[in-house]
Design a protein around this motif. Structure first.
Motif, PDB file in Angstrom:
ATOM      1  N   UNK A   1       0.852  -1.186   0.000  1.00 28.18           N
ATOM      2  CA  UNK A   1       0.000   0.000   0.000  1.00 28.18           C
ATOM      3  C   UNK A   1       0.892   1.242   0.000  1.00 28.18           C
ATOM      4  N   UNK A   2       0.314   2.368  -0.380  1.00 28.93           N
ATOM      5  CA  UNK A   2       1.038   3.646  -0.398  1.00 28.93           C
ATOM      6  C   UNK A   2       1.334   4.071   1.040  1.00 28.93           C
ATOM      7  N   UNK A   3       2.576   4.392   1.318  1.00 24.58           N
ATOM      8  CA  UNK A   3       2.967   4.810   2.662  1.00 24.58           C
ATOM      9  C   UNK A   3       2.994   6.327   2.829  1.00 24.58           C
ATOM     10  N   UNK A   4       2.421   7.066   1.887  1.00 27.26           N
ATOM     11  CA  UNK A   4       2.398   8.532   2.001  1.00 27.26           C
ATOM     12  C   UNK A   4       1.709   8.923   3.303  1.00 27.26           C
ATOM     13  N   UNK A   5       2.314   9.834   4.022  1.00 22.26           N
ATOM     14  CA  UNK A   5       1.755  10.292   5.292  1.00 22.26           C
ATOM     15  C   UNK A   5       2.159   9.436   6.476  1.00 22.26           C
ATOM     16  N   UNK A   6       3.044   8.461   6.273  1.00 23.12           N
ATOM     17  CA  UNK A   6       3.484   7.603   7.371  1.00 23.12           C
ATOM     18  C   UNK A   6       4.041   8.451   8.513  1.00 23.12           C
ATOM     19  N   UNK A   7       3.677   8.061   9.738  1.00 21.54           N
ATOM     20  CA  UNK A   7       4.138   8.778  10.922  1.00 21.54           C
ATOM     21  C   UNK A   7       5.256   8.047  11.650  1.00 21.54           C
ATOM     22  N   UNK A   8       5.585   6.858  11.195  1.00 21.86           N
ATOM     23  CA  UNK A   8       6.644   6.095  11.840  1.00 21.86           C
ATOM     24  C   UNK A   8       6.632   4.664  11.374  1.00 21.86           C
ATOM     25  N   UNK A   9       7.720   3.982  11.674  1.00 20.29           N
ATOM     26  CA  UNK A   9       7.885   2.600  11.225  1.00 20.29           C
ATOM     27  C   UNK A   9       8.692   1.815  12.254  1.00 20.29           C
ATOM     28  N   UNK A  10       8.297   0.559  12.431  1.00 22.93           N
ATOM     29  CA  UNK A  10       9.043  -0.387  13.256  1.00 22.93           C
ATOM     30  C   UNK A  10       9.432  -1.531  12.323  1.00 22.93           C
ATOM     31  N   UNK A  11      10.688  -1.590  11.957  1.00 25.50           N
ATOM     32  CA  UNK A  11      11.118  -2.662  11.047  1.00 25.50           C
ATOM     33  C   UNK A  11      12.581  -3.036  11.261  1.00 25.50           C
ATOM     34  N   UNK A  12      13.008  -2.976  12.501  1.00 23.86           N
ATOM     35  CA  UNK A  12      14.384  -3.354  12.814  1.00 23.86           C
ATOM     36  C   UNK A  12      14.355  -4.356  13.957  1.00 23.86           C
ATOM     37  N   UNK A  13      14.953  -5.516  13.753  1.00 21.92           N
ATOM     38  CA  UNK A  13      15.012  -6.547  14.796  1.00 21.92           C
ATOM     39  C   UNK A  13      15.861  -6.090  15.963  1.00 21.92           C
ATOM     40  N   UNK A  14      15.303  -6.221  17.155  1.00 22.64           N
ATOM     41  CA  UNK A  14      16.020  -5.946  18.404  1.00 22.64           C
ATOM     42  C   UNK A  14      16.545  -4.517  18.484  1.00 22.64           C
ATOM     43  N   UNK A  15      15.852  -3.572  17.813  1.00 25.64           N
ATOM     44  CA  UNK A  15      16.285  -2.176  17.813  1.00 25.64           C
ATOM     45  C   UNK A  15      15.104  -1.279  17.442  1.00 25.64           C
ATOM     46  N   UNK A  16      15.339   0.034  17.487  1.00 29.05           N
ATOM     47  CA  UNK A  16      14.299   1.015  17.200  1.00 29.05           C
ATOM     48  C   UNK A  16      14.310   1.409  15.732  1.00 29.05           C
ATOM     49  N   UNK A  17      13.122   1.816  15.243  1.00 33.59           N
ATOM     50  CA  UNK A  17      13.006   2.461  13.943  1.00 33.59           C
ATOM     51  C   UNK A  17      12.988   1.550  12.747  1.00 33.59           C
ATOM     52  N   UNK A  18      13.423   2.132  11.603  1.00 33.94           N
ATOM     53  CA  UNK A  18      13.361   1.453  10.313  1.00 33.94           C
ATOM     54  C   UNK A  18      14.575   0.568  10.091  1.00 33.94           C
ATOM     55  N   UNK A  19      14.350  -0.516   9.373  1.00 35.21           N
ATOM     56  CA  UNK A  19      15.412  -1.463   9.043  1.00 35.21           C
ATOM     57  C   UNK A  19      14.940  -2.413   7.969  1.00 35.21           C
ATOM     58  N   UNK A  20      15.420  -3.631   8.015  1.00 32.98           N
ATOM     59  CA  UNK A  20      15.088  -4.630   6.998  1.00 32.98           C
ATOM     60  C   UNK A  20      13.956  -5.557   7.421  1.00 32.98           C
ATOM     61  N   UNK A  21      13.341  -5.307   8.558  1.00 33.84           N
ATOM     62  CA  UNK A  21      12.237  -6.134   9.023  1.00 33.84           C
ATOM     63  C   UNK A  21      12.522  -6.741  10.386  1.00 33.84           C
ATOM     64  N   UNK A  22      11.458  -7.112  11.066  1.00 37.13           N
ATOM     65  CA  UNK A  22      11.562  -7.761  12.371  1.00 37.13           C
ATOM     66  C   UNK A  22      11.474  -9.262  12.119  1.00 37.13           C
ATOM     67  N   UNK A  23      12.536  -9.958  12.404  1.00 39.00           N
ATOM     68  CA  UNK A  23      12.581 -11.391  12.140  1.00 39.00           C
ATOM     69  C   UNK A  23      11.805 -12.164  13.199  1.00 39.00           C
ATOM     70  N   UNK A  24      11.513 -13.403  12.889  1.00 37.22           N
ATOM     71  CA  UNK A  24      10.760 -14.270  13.782  1.00 37.22           C
ATOM     72  C   UNK A  24      11.399 -14.320  15.164  1.00 37.22           C
ATOM     73  N   UNK A  25      10.581 -14.117  16.202  1.00 37.76           N
ATOM     74  CA  UNK A  25      11.052 -14.171  17.576  1.00 37.76           C
ATOM     75  C   UNK A  25      11.703 -12.900  18.084  1.00 37.76           C
ATOM     76  N   UNK A  26      11.767 -11.867  17.239  1.00 34.03           N
ATOM     77  CA  UNK A  26      12.424 -10.615  17.632  1.00 34.03           C
ATOM     78  C   UNK A  26      11.390  -9.548  17.985  1.00 34.03           C
ATOM     79  N   UNK A  27      11.874  -8.519  18.664  1.00 31.29           N
ATOM     80  CA  UNK A  27      11.077  -7.361  19.028  1.00 31.29           C
ATOM     81  C   UNK A  27      11.699  -6.125  18.382  1.00 31.29           C
ATOM     82  N   UNK A  28      10.876  -5.173  17.963  1.00 32.85           N
ATOM     83  CA  UNK A  28      11.332  -3.878  17.469  1.00 32.85           C
ATOM     84  C   UNK A  28      10.441  -2.811  18.069  1.00 32.85           C
ATOM     85  N   UNK A  29      10.852  -1.547  18.000  1.00 32.30           N
ATOM     86  CA  UNK A  29      10.053  -0.490  18.630  1.00 32.30           C
ATOM     87  C   UNK A  29      10.337   0.859  17.992  1.00 32.30           C
TER      88      UNK A  29
END
Length: 183
Positions: A123-151
């Motif tokens: 989907x279009x991410x225009x207007x996004x206010x934030x993203x959680x996509x980093x394993x075991x860390x904050x913010x944007x990354x390559x994705x949260x892998x199985x069993x991991x936490x992001x914030x």
């Protein structure tokens, strides 16, 4: 020699961490630090590697034979209503696949799950206010892998927001939930 000394010091407890306690979901391989504001715990759920069969496959994910309205993937947020201000999202991936969570505003009359997906399955991410996509860390990354936490931590105004996993095909497979923000 240094390795032996380090092992002895660690084993005897000579080094003690002074880091703040972390939150760890049961079964998680990593946790999140103490987060500011109101915390929304988001859990990602999927049916495992077999659900992603490809764009031309006649599968439940593509709406082919056997599709009966069952969501093969989902996001669950708790609480689903918070007060306006600083909000931290703590995402735990309980599924087998890698996921992310993107915060998108919902316009008046729009419901979660109604965004059109493009040819890429996103989907279009225009207007996004934030993203959680980093394993075991904050913010944007390559994705949260199985069993991991992001914030991540965002500031939200009163309104309605949609939390989505925007990996190809995940949104249309049911990975979205609504977050309501009150004045």
């Amino acid at each position: 020699m240094l390795g032996i000394a380090t092992t002895v010091l660690l084993a005897t407890g000579a080094f003690r961490s002074t880091a703040p306690a972390t939150w760890r979901a049961p079964g998680a391989r990593c946790g999140a630090p103490a987060l500011p504001g109101q915390v929304v715990d988001v859990t990602t759920v999927d049916m495992g590697p077999g659900v992603m069969a490809g764009p031309n496959a006649r599968t439940p994910m593509s709406g082919g034979p056997g599709w009966h309205g069952m969501r093969l993937m989902r996001l669950a947020g708790h609480p689903d209503t918070v007060a306006a201000g600083v909000v931290s999202l703590r995402v735990f991936n309980t599924g087998a696949l890698t996921h992310e969570v993107v915060v998108l505003p919902l316009s008046a009359g729009q419901s979660a799950g109604e965004r059109p997906a493009g040819p890429s399955g996103r989907v279009d991410e225009a207007g996004s206010l934030g993203e959680v996509s980093r394993s075991c860390a904050a913010g944007a990354g390559d994705g949260i892998t199985s069993g991991a936490t992001g914030w991540t931590t965002v500031t939200l105004q009163p309104g309605r927001y949609e939390l989505v996993c925007n990996f190809p095909g995940h949104y249309t497979a049911g990975m979205y939930t609504e977050l309501d923000v009150t004045p």
